[in-house]
Design an enzyme around this catalytic site. Sequence first.
Site, PDB file in Angstrom:
ATOM      1  N   GLU A 117      -0.709  -5.388   6.005  1.00 35.03           N
ATOM      2  CA  GLU A 117       0.635  -5.492   6.594  1.00 35.03           C
ATOM      3  C   GLU A 117       1.551  -4.615   5.763  1.00 35.03           C
ATOM      4  OE1 GLU A 117       1.420  -7.027   9.426  1.00 35.03           O
ATOM      5  OE2 GLU A 117      -0.751  -7.166   9.441  1.00 35.03           O
TER       6      GLU A 117
ATOM      7  N   CYS B 240      10.640  -6.900   5.329  1.00 39.02           N
ATOM      8  CA  CYS B 240       9.994  -5.847   6.116  1.00 39.02           C
ATOM      9  C   CYS B 240      10.611  -5.784   7.511  1.00 39.02           C
ATOM     10  CB  CYS B 240       8.494  -6.095   6.189  1.00 39.02           C
ATOM     11  SG  CYS B 240       8.116  -7.776   6.627  1.00 39.02           S
TER      12      CYS B 240
HETATM   13  P1  NDP Z   1       3.829  -2.725  -3.085  1.00 40.42           P
HETATM   14  O1  NDP Z   1       2.997  -1.946  -2.152  1.00 40.42           O
HETATM   15  O2  NDP Z   1       4.489  -2.018  -4.196  1.00 40.42           O
HETATM   16  O3  NDP Z   1       2.971  -3.898  -3.748  1.00 40.42           O
HETATM   17  C1  NDP Z   1       2.281  -4.858  -2.989  1.00 40.42           C
HETATM   18  C2  NDP Z   1       1.148  -5.428  -3.810  1.00 40.42           C
HETATM   19  O4  NDP Z   1       0.181  -4.392  -4.035  1.00 40.42           O
HETATM   20  C3  NDP Z   1       1.572  -5.920  -5.188  1.00 40.42           C
HETATM   21  O5  NDP Z   1       0.838  -7.084  -5.500  1.00 40.42           O
HETATM   22  C4  NDP Z   1       1.175  -4.772  -6.084  1.00 40.42           C
HETATM   23  O6  NDP Z   1       0.936  -5.144  -7.406  1.00 40.42           O
HETATM   24  C5  NDP Z   1      -0.116  -4.336  -5.419  1.00 40.42           C
HETATM   25  N1  NDP Z   1      -0.590  -2.994  -5.763  1.00 40.42           N
HETATM   26  C6  NDP Z   1       0.119  -1.938  -6.223  1.00 40.42           C
HETATM   27  N2  NDP Z   1      -0.703  -0.872  -6.400  1.00 40.42           N
HETATM   28  C7  NDP Z   1      -1.956  -1.269  -6.048  1.00 40.42           C
HETATM   29  C8  NDP Z   1      -3.238  -0.643  -6.002  1.00 40.42           C
HETATM   30  N3  NDP Z   1      -3.419   0.634  -6.348  1.00 40.42           N
HETATM   31  N4  NDP Z   1      -4.294  -1.359  -5.589  1.00 40.42           N
HETATM   32  C9  NDP Z   1      -4.157  -2.650  -5.216  1.00 40.42           C
HETATM   33  N5  NDP Z   1      -2.971  -3.300  -5.244  1.00 40.42           N
HETATM   34  C10 NDP Z   1      -1.891  -2.623  -5.640  1.00 40.42           C
HETATM   35  O7  NDP Z   1       4.908  -3.508  -2.172  1.00 40.42           O
HETATM   36  P2  NDP Z   1       6.063  -4.465  -2.637  1.00 40.42           P
HETATM   37  O8  NDP Z   1       5.497  -5.601  -3.407  1.00 40.42           O
HETATM   38  O9  NDP Z   1       7.163  -3.679  -3.238  1.00 40.42           O
HETATM   39  O10 NDP Z   1       6.542  -5.085  -1.232  1.00 40.42           O
HETATM   40  C11 NDP Z   1       7.448  -4.440  -0.398  1.00 40.42           C
HETATM   41  C12 NDP Z   1       6.722  -3.768   0.763  1.00 40.42           C
HETATM   42  O11 NDP Z   1       6.005  -4.729   1.497  1.00 40.42           O
HETATM   43  C13 NDP Z   1       7.666  -3.125   1.763  1.00 40.42           C
HETATM   44  O12 NDP Z   1       7.143  -1.885   2.133  1.00 40.42           O
HETATM   45  C14 NDP Z   1       7.646  -4.094   2.934  1.00 40.42           C
HETATM   46  O13 NDP Z   1       7.968  -3.505   4.172  1.00 40.42           O
HETATM   47  C15 NDP Z   1       6.233  -4.563   2.888  1.00 40.42           C
HETATM   48  N6  NDP Z   1       6.075  -5.837   3.575  1.00 40.42           N
HETATM   49  C16 NDP Z   1       5.463  -5.852   4.802  1.00 40.42           C
HETATM   50  C17 NDP Z   1       5.347  -7.024   5.516  1.00 40.42           C
HETATM   51  C18 NDP Z   1       4.662  -7.058   6.842  1.00 40.42           C
HETATM   52  O14 NDP Z   1       4.370  -8.154   7.332  1.00 40.42           O
HETATM   53  N7  NDP Z   1       4.374  -5.930   7.464  1.00 40.42           N
HETATM   54  C19 NDP Z   1       5.889  -8.288   4.997  1.00 40.42           C
HETATM   55  C20 NDP Z   1       6.493  -8.154   3.687  1.00 40.42           C
HETATM   56  C21 NDP Z   1       6.575  -6.976   3.020  1.00 40.42           C
HETATM   57  P3  NDP Z   1       2.019  -4.816  -8.568  1.00 40.42           P
HETATM   58  O15 NDP Z   1       3.200  -5.658  -8.252  1.00 40.42           O
HETATM   59  O16 NDP Z   1       1.326  -5.236  -9.812  1.00 40.42           O
HETATM   60  O17 NDP Z   1       2.286  -3.348  -8.499  1.00 40.42           O
END
Ligand code: NDP
Length: 521
Positions: A292, A326
């Site tokens: 997502e 989002c």
């Molecule tokens: P990120 O993509 O920065 O992070 C999401 C998760 O991925 C975190 O747990 C992060 O860990 C982890 N992560 C980062 N790099 C990697 C990697 N290389 N491999 C595996 N995992 C990794 O998103 P945000 O947390 O900033 O969330 C905001 C985003 O989420 C926005 O784009 C929003 O639109 C989207 N979103 C979408 C939704 C939907 O239903 N479509 C709902 C809610 C949010 P760490 O924190 O340690 O970097």
Amino acid sequence: MTTTLDRIAPFKNEVIKNFTDPADAAQMQAAIAAVRNRFNEHYPLVIDGQKIETEKKIRSINPANPDEVVGLTSSASKEQAQEAIAAAARAFESWKKTTPQERASYLFKAAELIRQRRYHYDALLVLEVGKTWPEADGDVAEAIDFLEYYGREMLRYAQPHPVVPIDGEQNEMVYIPLGVGAVIPPWNFAAAIMMGMTAAAIVAGNTVVLKPSSDSAIVAAWFVDLLHEIGLPKGVVNFIPGSGSVIGDLIVSHPQIRFISFTGSKEVGLHINELAAKPQPGQKWIKRVVAEMGGKDSIIVAADADVDAAVEGVAVSAFGFQGQKCSACSRAIVDEKIYDEFLDKLKTRVAKIAVGDPTDPKNYMGPVVNESALKSISEYIEVGKKEGRLVTGGNRVGEKGFFLEPTVIADVDPQARISQEEIFGPVVAIIKAKDFNDAMEIANNTEFGLTGSLYTSDEQKIKRAKEDFFVGNLYFNRKSTGAMVGAHPFGGFNMSGTDSKAGGPDYLLLFMQAKSISRKV
Ligand code: NDP
């Protein structure tokens, strides 16, 4: 506590607390004080039920006051991430044989305990991610809803699935779990999405490693503690906070991982999808990725709309939780016939938004989640000032926390960067449309397709939008945020994700596979 599954009540959404009620407000104040008392507490990794402290820590800070450390979690090394996956693989052998009823009962017990501790979870979200009271409570209510809904969904999937009868054979089709999953949630619905993704995976019979967002690891640690308290067998949920950039690739590419359940940005989602597609030595399956991702959500305001209602809808969709949903409205596409009126009224409405510490209930907007968000949103505001006309906002508020003014930028070209790229902050671009056809074309001109809303009084426009507005969640004459579990199954098209629908009747299928069984009689 719910124990008798055959008499379980039909699913109903949790009611959001009314904090204008002095009794609710007093409970919330007390909970904020109680969570403050737990500041600086340390939370270990949990692998195979064992609590493991590491020297390296992740500090979770209060974005309204970054000097305050809400809590610290241990930080998993690559070796520990591997151990967690191995533990989940061992636990899978017995967990997959538990009954759906037993698995669902854990979700119902968890929901009940969170209900009892609702104000404390609310308060934690206020302090850990900067949610206002109602936003925090909405997040926790949704978390409870996911637990209750997925529990019932699993009971439904456990019923016989009719297949076409054939003479001389006894046939059936059953759903079985996939295996070990990696659950990787974001921070923005720090309770709801984290618990929903975890609950869906385990209730379907899988075991998981949960890698929380580094910005909201404490609420995840609380949830993992609660799962222990309700007696969830060890190894079913293994808790491995750690930086995504350090352990993310290892988890995703590990040959024992069968599926990845991810919610987050487009960039990370695409990276995970690519990495997961490559089979590793010893891997026996094609990994399933449920991703997502981001959005660039539009609200269309047609010439025949109730302008006041549209202004209200845009203001709350754009600035609720600082635009960090989002589903947040980041573009209002307004018919030129009412454009000036809409903009004047929006400016007046936005001027009423109070920004400040979310522990104070008079504030409608709190801080953005961290310093790098503050920086990146501020950069987008600078880009926006060049691409359009700053109507209101644009500045940082105070110097300590990560506060930004609600920002409206008008006269934005549909192809401008602030019209195309996800900003994920309190910034809305206002775009003038020649007419409804033009507005529809603009609405569909990004690579995303998550939510959208149309304000109109014309049935023909509603009909057209139902057919052509290419978003996973479409709303009429209401805000684009606030999807309710069960009522509005949630998830987007195109670069917004893999078209899954969280909180909907298809969701659990993503964590199972169907086995067809035929016996000659
Ligand atoms: P990120 O993509 O920065 O992070 C999401 C998760 O991925 C975190 O747990 C992060 O860990 C982890 N992560 C980062 N790099 C990697 C990697 N290389 N491999 C595996 N995992 C990794 O998103 P945000 O947390 O900033 O969330 C905001 C985003 O989420 C926005 O784009 C929003 O639109 C989207 N979103 C979408 C939704 C939907 O239903 N479509 C709902 C809610 C949010 P760490 O924190 O340690 O970097």
